[in-house]
Write an enzyme that holds these catalytic residues in place. Structure first.
Site, short mmCIF file in Angstrom:
data_model
loop_
_atom_site.label_atom_id
_atom_site.label_comp_id
_atom_site.label_asym_id
_atom_site.label_seq_id
_atom_site.Cartn_x
_atom_site.Cartn_y
_atom_site.Cartn_z
N GLY A 247 11.11 39.14 23.66
CA GLY A 247 9.60 39.26 23.81
C GLY A 247 8.99 38.12 23.84
O GLY A 247 9.39 36.90 24.61
N TYR B 81 0.93 47.33 8.95
CA TYR B 81 1.23 46.45 9.92
C TYR B 81 0.11 45.60 10.24
O TYR B 81 0.17 44.29 9.94
CB TYR B 81 1.68 47.01 11.16
CG TYR B 81 1.78 46.16 12.12
CD1 TYR B 81 3.07 45.43 12.53
CD2 TYR B 81 0.78 46.24 13.19
CE1 TYR B 81 2.91 44.40 13.54
CE2 TYR B 81 0.85 45.12 14.32
CZ TYR B 81 2.24 44.39 14.68
OH TYR B 81 2.17 43.45 15.68
N THR C 199 14.60 35.63 20.38
CA THR C 199 15.63 36.08 21.29
C THR C 199 15.05 37.31 22.10
O THR C 199 15.60 37.79 23.17
CB THR C 199 16.87 37.04 20.55
OG1 THR C 199 16.38 38.08 19.68
CG2 THR C 199 17.60 35.71 19.82
#
Length: 330
Positions: A78, A218, A76
């Site tokens: 990027g 990350y 939805t």
């Protein structure tokens, strides 16, 4: 006089005996220099072949090559949304997966109206864990899935030291960045193997190139995705499956603040639409790529630079981004 003559003779003998070692070292140096030069030339040739040549020839027929449907997670916003639109422009029907039903319906309608393809949506919160995958498996059961794009991911709110990251965020990184890609591949891959064609695209990150401080969890999760994709390619290439690891550096998405200095460097930090257009053109050509030409140059520098230099640069950049994010939220 005799002593002087003896020393001179000794010096000549030593010089003569060392001469062969000097020549050997010169040969080693010449070989090393030639090898590095050839490597750099090959890298830049690959960059041109991958990012510029495909734009001069006709686009590949992805429907014929892989199948009628593409599944995109995190679709939805990027890169995920832009990648879904790019695939739709190539004629593929799109299954969009995200947790926000209203956004999913808007994006699905927009893609269907713009590109005249079929769209379907699956509402799923990948941070919820294992129970969401049975409904996804059921929803995809009767579809000819040709391409899977593992895009969904969780980022830090801004670069932080590890102890400052909340426990909830760490679980989200594990459940979304690592588990989601693994389970989605496990769902769609059997059908691809049965049809002997298909493509799996997993979006990693440039932060996986080397250990990246202030993004420890990350970057480690993205390194998992990179290694996972590369191993899958070795396992399933002989069965007609193409597995690609995409390693983008910064893209102008919601991860970076709109006013960030990164958004001002358009040739270094492309928009999601520009990035997706370039990245899709590498599908079927490169198993491991950044997906964008300037990112490939950054990747080459990252490969050749020593780890201490990467860490030094990452610390400076991430401190700047953290300071910028905190000043914007104040």
């Amino acid at each position: 006089m005799a002593a002087v003559d003896s020393f001179y003779l000794l010096y000549r003998e030593i010089a003569r005996s060392c001469n062969c070692y000097v020549e050997a070292l010169a040969l080693v140096g010449a070989w090393y220099t030639a090898r590095k030069s050839i490597t750099v030339i090959c890298d830049f040739y690959s960059l041109i072949r991958l990012h510029f040549v495909p734009r001069l020839v006709s686009r590949a027929d992805l429907v014929k090559q892989y199948g009628r449907w593409a599944v995109v997670s995190g679709a939805t916003d990027g890169i995920g949304k832009a990648y879904a639109e790019e695939l739709a422009s190539r004629g593929l029907n799109i299954v969009l997966i995200s947790r926000n039903q209203e956004k999913l319906q808007m994006v699905a309608k927009d893609i269907a109206d713009t590109y005249k393809v079929e769209t379907d949506i699956i509402v799923a919160d990948f941070s919820s864990g294992r129970e969401i995958y049975d409904p996804i498996r059921e929803a995809l059961r009767d579809k000819d899935i040709g391409i899977l794009v593992n895009n969904v991911g969780v980022f830090y709110p801004y670069p932080q030291y590890f102890t400052q990251v909340s426990e909830d965020k760490l679980w989200d990184i594990v459940n979304v960045n690592i588990a989601a890609a693994s389970l989605m591949v496990h769902i769609v891959l059997p059908g691809m193997v049965e049809r002997k064609k298909g493509a799996v695209v997993t979006i990693s990150s440039g932060s996986c190139c080397k250990p990246t401080p202030q993004l420890a969890a990350y970057s480690a999760s993205k390194a998992y995705l990179d290694h996972f994709s590369r191993a899958l390619q070795y396992e399933y290439a002989s069965k007609g499956i193409f597995v690609q690891s995409l390693i983008p550096f910064y893209v102008a998405t919601g991860v970076t603040a709109p006013g960030s200095f990164l958004h001002k460097c358009r040739w270094l930090v492309p928009s999601p639409k520009v990035y997706a257009h370039h990245a899709v053109s590498t599908l079927g050509i490169s198993k491991r790529t950044t997906g964008y030409w300037s990112h490939s140059i950054q990747f080459l520098f990252a490969q050749y630079m020593p780890e201490w230099l990467w860490v030094w640069g990452a610390n400076i950049l991430n401190r700047s981004l953290r300071k910028e994010a905190l000043s914007c939220s104040a």
